[in-house]
Write a protein that holds these residues in place. Structure first.
Motif, PDB file in Angstrom:
ATOM      1  N   ASP A 199       0.939  -1.273   0.100  1.00 51.17           N
ATOM      2  CA  ASP A 199      -0.140   0.130  -0.227  1.00 51.17           C
ATOM      3  C   ASP A 199       0.675   1.330   0.002  1.00 51.17           C
ATOM      4  N   ASP A 200       2.200   1.112   0.211  1.00 53.36           N
ATOM      5  CA  ASP A 200       3.011   2.221   0.233  1.00 53.36           C
ATOM      6  C   ASP A 200       3.424   2.855  -1.261  1.00 53.36           C
ATOM      7  N   ARG A 201       3.523   4.315  -0.916  1.00 54.05           N
ATOM      8  CA  ARG A 201       3.987   4.932  -2.365  1.00 54.05           C
ATOM      9  C   ARG A 201       5.365   5.651  -1.841  1.00 54.05           C
ATOM     10  N   TYR A 202       6.376   5.120  -2.430  1.00 58.44           N
ATOM     11  CA  TYR A 202       7.559   5.563  -1.973  1.00 58.44           C
ATOM     12  C   TYR A 202       8.280   6.247  -2.893  1.00 58.44           C
ATOM     13  N   LEU A 203       8.729   7.646  -2.571  1.00 56.76           N
ATOM     14  CA  LEU A 203       9.548   8.595  -3.234  1.00 56.76           C
ATOM     15  C   LEU A 203      10.810   8.359  -3.164  1.00 56.76           C
ATOM     16  N   VAL A 204      11.638   7.923  -4.121  1.00 55.30           N
ATOM     17  CA  VAL A 204      12.822   7.645  -4.040  1.00 55.30           C
ATOM     18  C   VAL A 204      13.979   8.664  -4.435  1.00 55.30           C
ATOM     19  N   VAL A 205      14.211   9.464  -3.567  1.00 51.65           N
ATOM     20  CA  VAL A 205      15.189  10.592  -3.874  1.00 51.65           C
ATOM     21  C   VAL A 205      16.507  10.024  -3.769  1.00 51.65           C
ATOM     22  N   ASN A 206      16.901   9.031  -2.737  1.00 49.51           N
ATOM     23  CA  ASN A 206      18.220   8.394  -3.035  1.00 49.51           C
ATOM     24  C   ASN A 206      18.517   7.853  -4.207  1.00 49.51           C
ATOM     25  N   PRO A 207      19.784   8.204  -4.698  1.00 47.60           N
ATOM     26  CA  PRO A 207      20.234   7.697  -5.879  1.00 47.60           C
ATOM     27  C   PRO A 207      20.163   6.245  -6.127  1.00 47.60           C
ATOM     28  N   PHE A 208      19.826   5.625  -7.325  1.00 51.71           N
ATOM     29  CA  PHE A 208      19.881   4.265  -7.329  1.00 51.71           C
ATOM     30  C   PHE A 208      21.361   3.735  -7.469  1.00 51.71           C
ATOM     31  N   PHE A 209      22.282   4.740  -7.671  1.00 53.58           N
ATOM     32  CA  PHE A 209      23.622   4.197  -7.924  1.00 53.58           C
ATOM     33  C   PHE A 209      24.053   3.982  -6.479  1.00 53.58           C
ATOM     34  N   HIS A 210      23.558   4.465  -5.437  1.00 53.72           N
ATOM     35  CA  HIS A 210      23.961   4.151  -3.965  1.00 53.72           C
ATOM     36  C   HIS A 210      23.163   3.163  -3.246  1.00 53.72           C
ATOM     37  N   SER A 211      23.714   2.508  -2.210  1.00 57.29           N
ATOM     38  CA  SER A 211      22.972   1.508  -1.829  1.00 57.29           C
ATOM     39  C   SER A 211      21.725   1.511  -1.258  1.00 57.29           C
ATOM     40  N   PHE A 212      21.502   2.866  -0.767  1.00 55.19           N
ATOM     41  CA  PHE A 212      20.256   3.430  -0.229  1.00 55.19           C
ATOM     42  C   PHE A 212      19.141   3.465  -1.113  1.00 55.19           C
ATOM     43  N   GLY A 213      19.476   3.829  -2.416  1.00 58.71           N
ATOM     44  CA  GLY A 213      18.430   3.753  -3.286  1.00 58.71           C
ATOM     45  C   GLY A 213      18.380   2.476  -4.174  1.00 58.71           C
TER      46      GLY A 213
END
Length: 501
Positions: free
Chosen positions: A206-220
């Motif tokens: 049900d969550d909608r996740y705004l991915v600001v963390n860059p995909f090249f980083h482990s967090f993204g």
């Protein structure tokens, strides 16, 4: 399901037509996602990509970035993300060091020609294929084209052959303390840490996740793309951070998840139009860095009214080490990074209750650094403890409080000074929006503190404020006002740059 191809297939089966990615007016369902991944993997194989080879993906967050990354592992290869802001020379170095045979790039990002930069930087002797991320087109290099029509059956066989212990990705460190090193993780590790984070955050379909963390980083990548596959939430990739657009998306799309570096929330709090926006849909914010200002956590809870604000600690070599839990007290969240997540353990290399280097061990510590056994041995001791270079303390419940980086500590008149303590104090001052403190040479005391501030407070006001609250040896001797602190895309202040000013 301990391989990335396996969790992708499972996500498609479980979530089908549910949105996996939303980017502007484009929506890609989980069923569409697996189809797009299989098709690109088929073309990878047709262009000669062999199992175990490395694929560099160089570009900003996008649906195509996710497809390229997932297709890489679906074809049995290893993903090597490259920082979207890197120059062609820096990416060429990653290509040469990994022996990558395929590169996908976002040509034209930020008005640059990444393709020309890369070609000018190196002859790229290992590379057979260069592709364009926006179209996921592949171009075989050389006079003779060795391209064939691979079948989907071949691709499925590749995906079936992937092992949980195979190297899934090589993520390079930020390089803030030297040449970036490639941290290698197996499928089992990358999936495991994403699953642990998602469970602790209560992430659902049900969550909608705004991915600001860059995909090249482990967090993204791991706490973004892989968390999406595990939970079925919808991901909204953000290519470049813009505060007005971020607020618009939160309001219009009813975003529920907004993990990010502290600077993201500082920007939200300072945004002129924030009062005019409805940001009430946000239920979970997870932030972390070596040190997070306590006052920032308090303001996120009070002024942004986010239901659950938690802090965490992680690094490229272990992704997520500690995290607060739902139900933790406000004081715990505001003053610690939480306790070790399931599968990880922590200890401090010092007497009980004293500050010392943080050591971590467990399921999600990297396999090692690429082609660098000496650096691996220096980082991970014989008992499996990863030496983080961070200074911290553990309370009686195992909650971690990071006090600083070992390399950032300086000695003034014989006393150890941890800049983070000074920074925490100055962040509570009116007229200070952001601050970083470094040690600079001093003939009499060896080193003294210099504060770089963003804000309207004067140097005299800052020093007077510090003198009221800190021991004399901790008080900065000089203050410089700057428009912004230099940070990498992970939000870490580049203190080396400040020391060199």
């Amino acid at each position: 399901m301990d391989t990335i191809p396996a969790i992708l297939r499972a996500a498609a089966e479980a979530y089908g037509d549910k949105p996996a990615y939303v980017d502007g007016d484009r929506t890609l369902s989980y069923a569409d996602l697996v189809d797009r991944v299989r098709e690109l993997a088929r073309r990878y194989v047709g262009h000669g990509l062999a199992a175990g080879e490395r694929v560099v993906v160089w570009g900003p967050n996008s649906i195509e970035w996710a497809i390229a990354a997932l297709a890489t592992t679906y074809a049995g290869a290893t993903l090597v993300p490259a920082n979207s802001r890197y120059t062609g020379h820096e990416v060429a170095d990653l290509v040469d060091r990994t022996g990558a045979t395929t590169v996908l790039l976002a040509d034209g990002f930020l008005g640059r020609s990444q393709l020309e930069e890369l070609r000018a930087a190196s002859e790229l002797p290992s590379v057979r294929v260069i592709g364009e991320l926006s179209t996921l087109s592949l171009d075989h290099r050389g006079e003779e084209r060795h391209v064939r029509e691979a079948t989907l059956a071949e691709v499925e066989a590749r995906a079936d052959a992937v092992s949980a212990d195979d190297v899934a990705d090589i993520l390079f460190t930020s390089g803030t303390t030297g040449r970036p090193k490639g941290a290698m993780s197996a499928h089992l590790q990358s999936i495991g840490v994403a699953r642990a984070w998602a469970e602790l955050g209560g992430v659902s379909a049900d969550d909608r996740y705004l991915v600001v963390n860059p995909f090249f980083h482990s967090f993204g990548y791991k706490i973004g793309i892989l968390v999406g596959l595990i939970t079925g939430c919808a991901l909204y990739p953000v290519a470049t951070f813009d505060i007005d657009e971020t607020m618009r998306l939160i309001e219009s799309e009813r975003i529920t998840l907004l993990p990010g570096a502290p600077t993201i929330y500082q920007s939200l709090l300072a945004a002129p139009g924030r009062s005019e926006r409805d940001l009430s849909s946000l239920r979970l914010a997870v932030t972390g860095a070596a040190v997070v200002p306590v006052v920032l956590i308090e303001r996120m809870r009070d002024e942004l009214a986010i239901d659950h604000v938690v802090t965490a600690f992680g690094m490229t070599e272990a992704v997520v080490v500690t995290m607060c839990r739902e139900g933790d007290s406000a004081e715990t969240v505001a003053t610690t990074c939480g306790r070790a997540i399931p599968g990880m353990e922590t200890r401090i290399d010092a007497s009980d209750g004293e500050a010392g280097e943080l050591l971590v061990r467990g399921d999600y510590v990297m396999l090692g650094y690429l082609d660098d056994p000496a650096a691996t041995a220096e980082a991970i001791d014989e008992d499996g403890w990863l030496h983080t270079g961070d200074v911290g303390v553990l309370d009686e419940h195992g909650n971690l409080r990071i006090t600083d980086r070992l390399k950032d500590m300086y000695i003034s008149g014989g006393f150890n000074v941890y800049p983070a303590e000074v920074e925490q104090t100055l962040m509570r001052m009116d007229g200070v929006q952001d601050v970083a403190v470094v040690g600079v040479p001093d003939e009499r005391l060896g080193e003294v503190g210099k504060a770089f501030i963003v804000g309207t407070a004067t140097a005299d006001e800052v020093i007077a404020f510090a003198k009221e609250r800190l021991a004399n040896f901790k008080v900065p001797r000089s203050v410089e006002t700057v428009d912004a602190l230099p940070r990498n895309l992970s939000g870490k202040v580049l203190k080396t740059e400040l020391r060199n000013t």
